[in-house]
Design a protein around this motif. Structure first.
Motif, PDB file in Angstrom:
ATOM      1  N   GLU A  19      40.426  29.308  51.500  1.00  0.00           N
ATOM      2  CA  GLU A  19      41.467  30.274  51.159  1.00  0.00           C
ATOM      3  C   GLU A  19      40.902  31.685  51.018  1.00  0.00           C
ATOM      4  O   GLU A  19      41.527  32.664  51.415  1.00  0.00           O
ATOM      5  CB  GLU A  19      42.210  29.819  49.901  1.00  0.00           C
ATOM      6  CG  GLU A  19      43.206  28.724  50.257  1.00  0.00           C
ATOM      7  CD  GLU A  19      43.519  27.740  49.156  1.00  0.00           C
ATOM      8  OE1 GLU A  19      42.980  27.890  48.053  1.00  0.00           O
ATOM      9  OE2 GLU A  19      44.292  26.803  49.417  1.00  0.00           O
ATOM     10  N   THR A  59      47.489  38.736  49.302  1.00  0.00           N
ATOM     11  CA  THR A  59      47.188  38.381  47.906  1.00  0.00           C
ATOM     12  C   THR A  59      46.731  36.918  47.808  1.00  0.00           C
ATOM     13  O   THR A  59      46.860  36.145  48.758  1.00  0.00           O
ATOM     14  CB  THR A  59      48.436  38.544  47.008  1.00  0.00           C
ATOM     15  OG1 THR A  59      49.321  37.443  47.246  1.00  0.00           O
ATOM     16  CG2 THR A  59      49.167  39.843  47.273  1.00  0.00           C
ATOM     17  N   TYR A  60      46.231  36.557  46.630  1.00  0.00           N
ATOM     18  CA  TYR A  60      45.888  35.168  46.333  1.00  0.00           C
ATOM     19  C   TYR A  60      47.101  34.402  45.789  1.00  0.00           C
ATOM     20  O   TYR A  60      47.018  33.211  45.543  1.00  0.00           O
ATOM     21  CB  TYR A  60      44.786  35.107  45.263  1.00  0.00           C
ATOM     22  CG  TYR A  60      43.377  35.135  45.813  1.00  0.00           C
ATOM     23  CD1 TYR A  60      42.956  34.199  46.749  1.00  0.00           C
ATOM     24  CD2 TYR A  60      42.441  36.078  45.365  1.00  0.00           C
ATOM     25  CE1 TYR A  60      41.654  34.211  47.226  1.00  0.00           C
ATOM     26  CE2 TYR A  60      41.149  36.091  45.836  1.00  0.00           C
ATOM     27  CZ  TYR A  60      40.759  35.152  46.771  1.00  0.00           C
ATOM     28  OH  TYR A  60      39.481  35.156  47.240  1.00  0.00           O
ATOM     29  N   HIS A  61      48.213  35.119  45.561  1.00  0.00           N
ATOM     30  CA  HIS A  61      49.389  34.501  44.951  1.00  0.00           C
ATOM     31  C   HIS A  61      49.920  33.375  45.847  1.00  0.00           C
ATOM     32  O   HIS A  61      50.329  33.641  46.981  1.00  0.00           O
ATOM     33  CB  HIS A  61      50.454  35.563  44.705  1.00  0.00           C
ATOM     34  CG  HIS A  61      51.740  35.030  44.138  1.00  0.00           C
ATOM     35  ND1 HIS A  61      51.784  34.235  43.029  1.00  0.00           N
ATOM     36  CD2 HIS A  61      53.017  35.170  44.560  1.00  0.00           C
ATOM     37  CE1 HIS A  61      53.048  33.916  42.774  1.00  0.00           C
ATOM     38  NE2 HIS A  61      53.809  34.472  43.689  1.00  0.00           N
ATOM     39  N   GLN A  62      49.902  32.166  45.342  1.00  0.00           N
ATOM     40  CA  GLN A  62      50.398  30.978  46.060  1.00  0.00           C
ATOM     41  C   GLN A  62      49.722  30.779  47.410  1.00  0.00           C
ATOM     42  O   GLN A  62      50.292  30.162  48.307  1.00  0.00           O
ATOM     43  CB  GLN A  62      51.915  31.067  46.260  1.00  0.00           C
ATOM     44  CG  GLN A  62      52.681  31.110  44.953  1.00  0.00           C
ATOM     45  CD  GLN A  62      54.176  31.048  45.180  1.00  0.00           C
ATOM     46  OE1 GLN A  62      54.689  31.395  46.243  1.00  0.00           O
ATOM     47  NE2 GLN A  62      54.906  30.614  44.174  1.00  0.00           N
ATOM     48  N   TYR A  85      53.393  39.098  42.326  1.00  0.00           N
ATOM     49  CA  TYR A  85      52.348  38.156  42.747  1.00  0.00           C
ATOM     50  C   TYR A  85      51.397  38.101  41.548  1.00  0.00           C
ATOM     51  O   TYR A  85      50.945  39.109  41.053  1.00  0.00           O
ATOM     52  CB  TYR A  85      51.654  38.641  44.023  1.00  0.00           C
ATOM     53  CG  TYR A  85      51.344  40.109  43.991  1.00  0.00           C
ATOM     54  CD1 TYR A  85      50.147  40.565  43.453  1.00  0.00           C
ATOM     55  CD2 TYR A  85      52.270  41.048  44.409  1.00  0.00           C
ATOM     56  CE1 TYR A  85      49.882  41.912  43.366  1.00  0.00           C
ATOM     57  CE2 TYR A  85      52.007  42.408  44.317  1.00  0.00           C
ATOM     58  CZ  TYR A  85      50.806  42.823  43.803  1.00  0.00           C
ATOM     59  OH  TYR A  85      50.549  44.162  43.696  1.00  0.00           O
ATOM     60  N   GLY A  86      51.134  36.914  41.034  1.00  0.00           N
ATOM     61  CA  GLY A  86      50.309  36.810  39.827  1.00  0.00           C
ATOM     62  C   GLY A  86      51.128  37.165  38.610  1.00  0.00           C
ATOM     63  O   GLY A  86      51.973  36.396  38.157  1.00  0.00           O
ATOM     64  N   PHE A 124      47.905  46.054  43.335  1.00  0.00           N
ATOM     65  CA  PHE A 124      47.119  46.689  44.401  1.00  0.00           C
ATOM     66  C   PHE A 124      47.278  48.199  44.363  1.00  0.00           C
ATOM     67  O   PHE A 124      46.342  48.926  44.626  1.00  0.00           O
ATOM     68  CB  PHE A 124      47.533  46.144  45.768  1.00  0.00           C
ATOM     69  CG  PHE A 124      47.016  44.758  46.002  1.00  0.00           C
ATOM     70  CD1 PHE A 124      45.746  44.559  46.531  1.00  0.00           C
ATOM     71  CD2 PHE A 124      47.757  43.651  45.650  1.00  0.00           C
ATOM     72  CE1 PHE A 124      45.246  43.287  46.720  1.00  0.00           C
ATOM     73  CE2 PHE A 124      47.271  42.369  45.839  1.00  0.00           C
ATOM     74  CZ  PHE A 124      46.013  42.180  46.376  1.00  0.00           C
ATOM     75  N   LEU A 147      39.335  41.608  43.242  1.00  0.00           N
ATOM     76  CA  LEU A 147      39.972  40.287  43.145  1.00  0.00           C
ATOM     77  C   LEU A 147      38.984  39.210  43.558  1.00  0.00           C
ATOM     78  O   LEU A 147      38.877  38.155  42.930  1.00  0.00           O
ATOM     79  CB  LEU A 147      41.172  40.218  44.079  1.00  0.00           C
ATOM     80  CG  LEU A 147      42.547  40.342  43.465  1.00  0.00           C
ATOM     81  CD1 LEU A 147      43.595  40.311  44.558  1.00  0.00           C
ATOM     82  CD2 LEU A 147      42.820  39.241  42.461  1.00  0.00           C
ATOM     83  N   ASP A 195      47.568  30.406  38.730  1.00  0.00           N
ATOM     84  CA  ASP A 195      47.756  31.110  39.999  1.00  0.00           C
ATOM     85  C   ASP A 195      46.471  31.898  40.254  1.00  0.00           C
ATOM     86  O   ASP A 195      45.994  32.619  39.378  1.00  0.00           O
ATOM     87  CB  ASP A 195      48.969  32.056  39.900  1.00  0.00           C
ATOM     88  CG  ASP A 195      49.276  32.798  41.196  1.00  0.00           C
ATOM     89  OD1 ASP A 195      48.447  32.746  42.141  1.00  0.00           O
ATOM     90  OD2 ASP A 195      50.336  33.433  41.273  1.00  0.00           O
ATOM     91  N   ARG A 196      45.929  31.744  41.452  1.00  0.00           N
ATOM     92  CA  ARG A 196      44.638  32.375  41.752  1.00  0.00           C
ATOM     93  C   ARG A 196      44.689  33.903  41.667  1.00  0.00           C
ATOM     94  O   ARG A 196      43.666  34.564  41.441  1.00  0.00           O
ATOM     95  CB  ARG A 196      44.229  31.942  43.159  1.00  0.00           C
ATOM     96  CG  ARG A 196      42.771  32.075  43.425  1.00  0.00           C
ATOM     97  CD  ARG A 196      42.394  31.321  44.683  1.00  0.00           C
ATOM     98  NE  ARG A 196      41.014  31.586  45.003  1.00  0.00           N
ATOM     99  CZ  ARG A 196      40.390  31.058  46.052  1.00  0.00           C
ATOM    100  NH1 ARG A 196      41.026  30.243  46.847  1.00  0.00           N
ATOM    101  NH2 ARG A 196      39.128  31.354  46.286  1.00  0.00           N
ATOM    102  N   GLN A 197      45.878  34.463  41.868  1.00  0.00           N
ATOM    103  CA  GLN A 197      46.017  35.922  41.803  1.00  0.00           C
ATOM    104  C   GLN A 197      45.782  36.438  40.380  1.00  0.00           C
ATOM    105  O   GLN A 197      45.639  37.624  40.154  1.00  0.00           O
ATOM    106  CB  GLN A 197      47.405  36.330  42.327  1.00  0.00           C
ATOM    107  CG  GLN A 197      47.688  37.803  42.398  1.00  0.00           C
ATOM    108  CD  GLN A 197      46.905  38.546  43.472  1.00  0.00           C
ATOM    109  OE1 GLN A 197      46.463  37.950  44.446  1.00  0.00           O
ATOM    110  NE2 GLN A 197      46.720  39.846  43.285  1.00  0.00           N
TER     111      GLN A 197
END
Lengths: 189, 480
Positions: free
Chosen positions: A96, A168-171, B71-72, B94, B249, B265-267
């Protein structure tokens, strides 16, 4: 490694099925290259936008996400030439992260060098085991080598689509789904 | 998910820790019934719960009334962490230090009537906008290093603005602790020609008229009066912030794994505040914040030049003073009272604005008696607001309030359902002239895609987060 010859942009219409070959409704674009199928679907998100991509090989999956991303960034009717060529190599610690780095590399090329993608070829991905279920990695580092072609942004010729600030890393997902590789990416708009 | 969300007052909803196992503290959403119903339509509430997983979170995981799915962190999210806690680039976003500034004038509505198209055309020519736009200020590495550490002052010294502008910017135009060495080569590359560029998306320059003043004394302190023309600028740190967030990040993602921090959540990747990585990120974030304030300073300069050309008078003569410049995507170390004791906290505001009360040292001297101005942009067709920080917000929300209307419709849905040509005619019928880089952007940014900003600021007032000072209606909008 499968023969991941470079796919063409083709004629892309947002929200329309262009290339027959799948049974899903929400295509953004679809490609056929020989026997191999690629699907890119747009994910609706309140503030941002995302894509889901399915491809038969891992290399084509990475190529597909690049095409999918540029199909959002550019008006689909744009013709992009092949005057600029770049070699890209990326290292990451898991699949990922490799996807995150790959797409952000292309966003960087766009923002810093006004690079628009017309074709890309992912030559090698080293270190990801092609097993069913979640991809696992071998050793410490994953490596991706690709070459991309495109053209410098020309406002007379190209119409910009959505401004993507970053992937992004989101989902974020990258996994094996049956016969296909699947990835989902949400972008910050 | 189990635990029930509880309405605790007219304007607050509590998300108990049992809502999602792993939450360290409850969540608290500021909203009335209608806005809360909107917030529940997407995954924003789950995101409030996710933020509550982060180590060292103090009080509650908060959400302002303009909350929506991000996001996140959710957009509209506020979270504070103790020294033993973490910092998360995803809690800033961002577009680091994306924000708004408001410029006042001595002009009244009738002075611009009829000439608005002309004025907007000059601004469209002067202000680089749209995706990939290049600015008129070229900043090689040496200049960028100065901007990164010095903030808006450097741009003023380059001739873009007045000395006194600095006094009307959050933190006097500089986020301290910046270290240009913590910024990647790539961020330098992206930043070298983007100072003074608007960007695309929801960023804009807007000519407005003050429609109504709610608090005359405070409005007077801010230099605002009914019928007056104002200009609002909404932009951020452009490619610099995007790159710094992307870079860190990745770093924080590795740190989270190293430290064994469990993330829903990875974000939400983060690093302990006392780690080298956290310090590096804060030093780089400061550079991005300084770049963002410099960007808005340069944008204001082109706005002033456009007015000068249009009105054949100097901007000083036109009374074009800066009212305030404030970020709504930021993290910073601040002192807040927790359980009656002062505590140093790392406050993350992602789509939320600091709103310091009267007397607070964070308020510029000129406004210290009345409180900090908060600038709330509406959407293209609707009003924007000036609010002021209140005493109650301190303990309620770590002195935070909303940042805007907040989206309620996705961009693709907006594009599918809204006809840009019709919208433009509707806006013009309401007396709003819009110049946008491309028609589809009009649809994406249509008023119907946003929540009602008036409801959002009313909830903020009702909940005690901030008070309404003035409302401005748009008359001319310049979009990327």
């Amino acid at each position: 490694m499968s023969a991941a010859t470079s796919l063409r942009w083709g004629r892309i219409l947002v929200g329309t099925l262009i290339i027959v070959g799948g049974n899903r409704q929400k295509y953004l674009l679809g490609f056929f290259e020989g026997e191999s199928r690629l699907e890119v679907r747009v994910i609706d998100h309140t503030a941002d936008v995302g894509i889901e991509v399915e491809a038969e090989s891992l290399e084509e999956l990475f190529e597909g996400t690049a095409y999918g991303m540029f199909s959002l960034m550019l008006d689909p009717s744009c013709q992009v030439g092949h005057t600029v060529k770049r070699d890209i190599s990326i290292d990451a610690e898991d699949p990922e992260e490799l996807m995150f780095e790959w797409l952000n590399e292309l966003i960087y090329l766009f923002d810093a060098e006004e690079f628009l993608l017309s074709s890309c070829e992912v030559k090698r991905i080293e270190g990801i085991k092609e097993a069913r279920g979640s991809p696992s990695f071998q050793g410490d580092t994953l490596k991706l080598a690709a070459s991309v072609e495109g053209e410098r942004y020309d406002p007379r010729k190209h119409t910009i689509g959505i401004e993507l600030k970053a992937a992004t890393y989101h989902q974020l997902r990258l996994e094996r789904r049956g016969a296909f590789w699947y990835s989902r990416i949400i972008f910050d708009v | 998910m189990s635990g029930e969300i509880k309405k605790v007052s007219d304007f607050t909803w509590e998300i108990p820790t049992s809502f999602k196992p792993g939450m360290r503290v409850p969540g608290l959403v500021f909203a009335d019934d209608e806005l809360f119903e909107l917030a529940q339509r997407d995954r924003a509430i789950e995101q409030v719960a996710n933020v509550a997983f982060l180590p060292g979170i103090v009080g509650r995981s908060l959400a302002m009334p303009d909350i929506h799915w991000g996001y996140g962190f959710p957009i509209g999210g506020v979270a504070a962490f103790s020294r033993e806690g973490v910092i998360s680039p995803g809690g800033v976003g961002f577009d680091i230090s994306c924000g708004v500034r408001l410029v006042r004038t001595d002009l009244s509505a009738k002075d611009v009537e009829g000439g608005l198209h002309g004025l907007l055309s000059i601004m469209a020519r002067e202000i680089p906008k749209g995706l990939g736009s290049r600015g008129k200020i070229k900043a090689p590495e040496k200049t960028l290093r100065k901007v990164f550490s010095g903030g808006a002052r450097c741009v003023v010294e380059m001739g873009f603005g007045r000395q006194e502008d600095i006094e009307r910017i959050e933190g006097r135009g500089v986020y301290s602790g910046a270290d240009p060495a913590k910024v990647s080569e790539r961020a330098y590359q992206r930043g070298k020609d983007q100072i003074g560029t608007l960007g695309a998306g929801n960023h804009f320059v807007e000519v407005q008229v003050v429609e109504r003043v709610f608090l005359p004394e405070v409005a007077e302190a801010f230099g605002l009066f009914e019928g007056q023309v104002t200009v609002m600028i909404h932009s951020g740190s452009r490619g610099v912030g995007h790159q710094i967030c992307t870079d860190y990040l990745k770093v924080m993602d590795h740190v989270s794994r190293r430290e064994g921090i469990e993330l829903p959540d990875r974000q939400l990747a983060c690093a302990p505040l006392d780690s080298k990585e956290a310090r590096d990120y804060l030093s780089a974030l400061a550079c991005a914040a300084n770049y963002a304030m410099s960007n808005r300073q340069a944008l204001m300069h082109w706005v002033r030049r456009s007015f000068e050309e249009h009105f054949h008078a100097s901007e000083e003569k036109l009374g074009m003073d800066l009212v305030f410049d404030v970020s709504h995507n930021i993290a910073r170390m601040e002192e807040h009272e927790v359980d009656g004791k002062p505590m140093e906290l790392c406050v993350h505001r992602k789509g939320a604005t600091a709103a310091f009360p009267p007397g607070h040292p964070g308020v510029p001297e000129a406004y210290r008696k009345v409180g900090q101005p908060v600038i709330i942009p509406g959407d293209m067709g609707t009003e924007s607001y000036v609010l002021v920080g209140s005493k109650e917000a301190g303990p309620l929300s770590f002195a935070s309030t909303c940042h805007g209307a907040g989206r309620q419709m996705s961009r693709s849905k907006a594009k599918k359902t809204i006809d840009p040509g019709k919208l433009k005619r509707e806006l013009e019928a309401k007396g709003i002239v819009v110049l946008a880089g491309k028609p589809s952007l009009l649809a994406e940014e249509a008023p119907a895609a946003y929540k009602d900003v008036s409801k959002v600021v009313d909830v903020c007032e009702g909940a005690g987060l901030s008070r309404k000072v003035a409302v401005m209606k748009p008359i001319g909008v310049l979009k990327g």
